[in-house]
Design a protein around this motif. Structure first.
Motif, short mmCIF file in Angstrom:
data_model
loop_
_atom_site.label_atom_id
_atom_site.label_comp_id
_atom_site.label_asym_id
_atom_site.label_seq_id
_atom_site.Cartn_x
_atom_site.Cartn_y
_atom_site.Cartn_z
N GLN A 13 40.68 34.26 35.54
CA GLN A 13 40.78 34.96 36.84
C GLN A 13 42.04 34.53 37.60
O GLN A 13 42.90 35.35 37.95
N ASP A 14 42.16 33.23 37.86
CA ASP A 14 43.27 32.75 38.70
C ASP A 14 44.61 32.89 37.99
O ASP A 14 45.61 33.23 38.61
N GLY A 15 44.60 32.59 36.69
CA GLY A 15 45.85 32.67 35.93
C GLY A 15 46.46 34.06 36.00
O GLY A 15 47.68 34.22 36.13
N SER A 16 45.61 35.07 35.94
CA SER A 16 46.12 36.45 35.95
C SER A 16 46.72 36.79 37.32
O SER A 16 47.80 37.38 37.40
N TYR A 17 46.06 36.39 38.40
CA TYR A 17 46.62 36.67 39.73
C TYR A 17 47.89 35.85 39.97
O TYR A 17 48.85 36.33 40.58
N LEU A 32 49.98 30.03 28.52
CA LEU A 32 49.38 29.43 27.33
C LEU A 32 48.06 30.17 27.03
O LEU A 32 47.19 30.25 27.89
N VAL A 33 47.98 30.71 25.84
CA VAL A 33 46.78 31.46 25.45
C VAL A 33 46.15 30.78 24.25
O VAL A 33 46.83 30.47 23.28
N SER A 38 38.39 37.38 19.15
CA SER A 38 38.46 38.72 19.74
C SER A 38 39.48 38.67 20.89
O SER A 38 39.90 37.59 21.30
N PHE A 39 39.86 39.83 21.41
CA PHE A 39 40.89 39.84 22.45
C PHE A 39 40.43 39.07 23.68
O PHE A 39 39.31 39.23 24.14
N ASN A 40 41.29 38.23 24.22
CA ASN A 40 40.94 37.49 25.45
C ASN A 40 42.03 37.66 26.51
O ASN A 40 42.18 36.82 27.39
N THR A 41 42.79 38.75 26.40
CA THR A 41 43.91 38.94 27.35
C THR A 41 43.68 40.13 28.28
O THR A 41 44.63 40.64 28.88
N GLU A 42 42.42 40.54 28.43
CA GLU A 42 42.11 41.74 29.21
C GLU A 42 42.69 41.67 30.64
O GLU A 42 43.19 42.67 31.16
N ARG A 43 42.64 40.47 31.24
CA ARG A 43 43.08 40.36 32.64
C ARG A 43 44.60 40.42 32.80
O ARG A 43 45.10 40.58 33.91
N ILE A 44 45.33 40.24 31.69
CA ILE A 44 46.80 40.25 31.81
C ILE A 44 47.45 41.35 30.98
O ILE A 44 48.68 41.43 30.92
N ASP A 45 46.64 42.21 30.37
CA ASP A 45 47.21 43.27 29.52
C ASP A 45 48.16 44.17 30.32
O ASP A 45 49.16 44.65 29.79
N HIS A 46 47.85 44.38 31.61
CA HIS A 46 48.67 45.30 32.41
C HIS A 46 50.06 44.74 32.72
O HIS A 46 50.93 45.49 33.15
N GLU A 185 36.63 34.25 44.36
CA GLU A 185 36.07 35.31 43.52
C GLU A 185 36.95 36.54 43.61
O GLU A 185 37.85 36.63 44.44
N SER A 186 36.62 37.54 42.79
CA SER A 186 37.39 38.78 42.79
C SER A 186 36.75 39.71 41.76
O SER A 186 35.87 39.29 41.01
N PRO A 187 37.22 40.94 41.67
CA PRO A 187 36.71 41.81 40.59
C PRO A 187 37.03 41.25 39.20
O PRO A 187 36.43 41.67 38.22
N ARG A 188 37.95 40.29 39.11
CA ARG A 188 38.27 39.70 37.80
C ARG A 188 37.45 38.44 37.51
O ARG A 188 37.70 37.75 36.52
N ARG A 189 36.53 38.09 38.36
CA ARG A 189 35.71 36.90 38.16
C ARG A 189 34.90 37.04 36.88
O ARG A 189 34.40 38.13 36.55
N GLY A 190 34.75 35.93 36.13
CA GLY A 190 33.94 35.95 34.92
C GLY A 190 32.53 36.45 35.22
O GLY A 190 31.97 36.14 36.28
N GLU A 191 31.95 37.20 34.28
CA GLU A 191 30.67 37.89 34.53
C GLU A 191 29.47 36.97 34.66
O GLU A 191 28.41 37.41 35.07
N THR A 192 29.61 35.68 34.30
CA THR A 192 28.44 34.79 34.39
C THR A 192 28.47 33.90 35.64
O THR A 192 27.56 33.09 35.82
#
Ligand code: NDP
Ligand code: GDR
Length: 337
Positions: A13-17, A32-33, A38-46, A185-192
């Motif tokens: 979340q924070d890394g992407s912002y 650093l990724v 599986s893909f884990n770059t959803e928050r930074i793909d844009h 928090e934000s709309p990018r917050r982890g779902e759990t």
């Protein structure tokens, strides 16, 4: 002159912002990724820029915080002006299930990174993502002088990382700062995490995809802020003349129950009809109340939060409602084909 930054935890979340913020300020940003099946770059793909792109300012590297040699090599190659250590096993409940792993990735890795900076000989400033969880059972309000009493392996690991950063500042004169951030928090917050779990459930209940939401302790008090505003505070800490530690918080308390009420009400739903208790989501030891006093950040960095808990809940519900609508529209298109 263009500044260069390295962000660990850039896919979070924070890394992407933070990556967005630094790019908007003209930085060259390295992230650093860690390798995932599986893909884990959803928050930074844009904001992703492929290796073929000319004038690339956002570059991703595969590495892991558990690999100290990779960290030294990366630092030597990148020569960053600023390092933001956001990578962590960041889930408090999970840290009781995976305590040693959490101690390693969340605690020891901060020391690994500090030592890698020293070993690589790079002149850089470093931000350590410290947490209000370090205060644990010490009563609110909490500020920079409040004693730590962590209540989870995660909290204990963050205390270790905090003191490692302080020690490298004192021992080696390193520009190392701890941002002691309260929940954000934000709309990018982890779902759990509880806020996103709630707002995602609200959207799915509204769409008829779910009819129950199971939660644990509704009485916990947290100080919830908005993540994009908190990464601005991180950046300001590294621009200041003196390396020192700061609490970042709104100062506004709310219970989990209050967040639930606001989120359901925003969608026109009565939470009592849908929310049920499941002891599975309780922690072996809970942190009852975190309420931050961010006077130092306000006075020294001029940092002020503007989004408070109720607006935050509404922002997150709206985003999850849109996401569910998009998913349903996508599914309908696929069925039509
Ligand atoms: P997230 O859980 O969203 O992101 C954590 C990041 O760390 C992800 O990019 C994750 O990668 C990465 N990571 C996990 N393990 C490793 C590893 N072994 N090597 C390299 N990277 C790894 O956390 P947030 O963005 O919410 O938080 C950022 C930091 O701030 C964390 O350190 C957190 O503990 C701390 N913090 C957060 C607060 C909050 O309220 N959000 C408050 C106070 C502190 P992947 O995507 O592959 O899982
Ligand atoms: P926290 O966040 O533990 O404060 O750590 P989380 O959202 O997980 O929990 C907040 C409070 O809600 C209660 N709760 C539940 N929590 C979850 N996850 N799921 C549930 O079903 C549930 N029901 C009730 C919890 O008991 C707790 O009291 C977050 C993380 O981002 C850390 O990395 C960060 O350091 C701290 O915030 C500050």
């Amino acid at each position: 002159m263009t500044k260069t930054a390295l962000i660990t935890g850039v896919t979070g979340q924070d890394g992407s912002y933070l990556a967005e913020l630094l790019l908007s300020k003209g930085y060259r940003v390295h992230g650093l990724v860690r390798r995932s099946s599986s893909f884990n770059t959803e928050r930074i793909d844009h904001i992703y820029q492929g290796p073929q792109e000319a004038e690339r300012r956002f570059v991703l590297h595969h590495a892991d915080l558990s690999d100290g040699v990779a960290l030294v090599n990366l630092l030597r190659d990148i020569q960053p002006d600023e390092v933001y250590n956001l990578g962590a096993q960041s889930h408090v409940r999970v840290s009781f299930d995976a305590p040693l792993y959490t101690g390693d990735v969340t605690g020891l890795s901060a020391l690994r990174l500090l030592e890698a900076i020293r070993a690589s000989g790079v002149e850089t400033r470093i931000y350590q993502a410290s947490s209000s969880e370090m205060f644990g059972s010490t009563p609110p309000p909490q500020n920079e002088d409040t004693p730590f009493h962590p209540r989870s392996p995660y909290g204990a690991a963050k205390v270790f990382a905090y003191w490692a950063a302080v020690n490298y500042r004192e021992a080696y004169g390193m520009f190392a700062v701890n941002g002691i951030l309260f929940n954000h928090e934000s709309p990018r917050r982890g779902e759990t995490f509880v806020t996103r779990k709630i707002t995602r459930a609200v959207a799915r209940i509204k769409a008829g995809l779910q009819d129950r939401l199971y939660l644990g302790n509704l009485d916990a008090v947290r100080d919830w802020g908005y993540a994009p505003e908190y990464v601005e505070a991180m950046w300001r800490m590294l621009q200041h003349d003196e390396p020192t530690d700061y609490v970042v918080a709104t100062g506004v308390p709310a219970t989990v129950r209050q967040f639930v009420e606001t989120a359901f009400a925003h969608a026109g739903l009565d939470w009592n009809e849908y929310v049920r208790y499941d002891p599975k989501y309780e922690r072996p030891s809970e942190v009852d109340a975190l309420i931050g006093d961010a006077s130092k950040a306000r006075e020294t960095l001029g940092w002020r939060p503007t989004v408070l808990v109720d607006e935050l809940a509404r922002i997150m519900v709206d985003a999850d409602v849109r996401q569910v609508e998009d998913q349903l529209a996508g599914a309908a298109v696929r069925i039509d084909r």
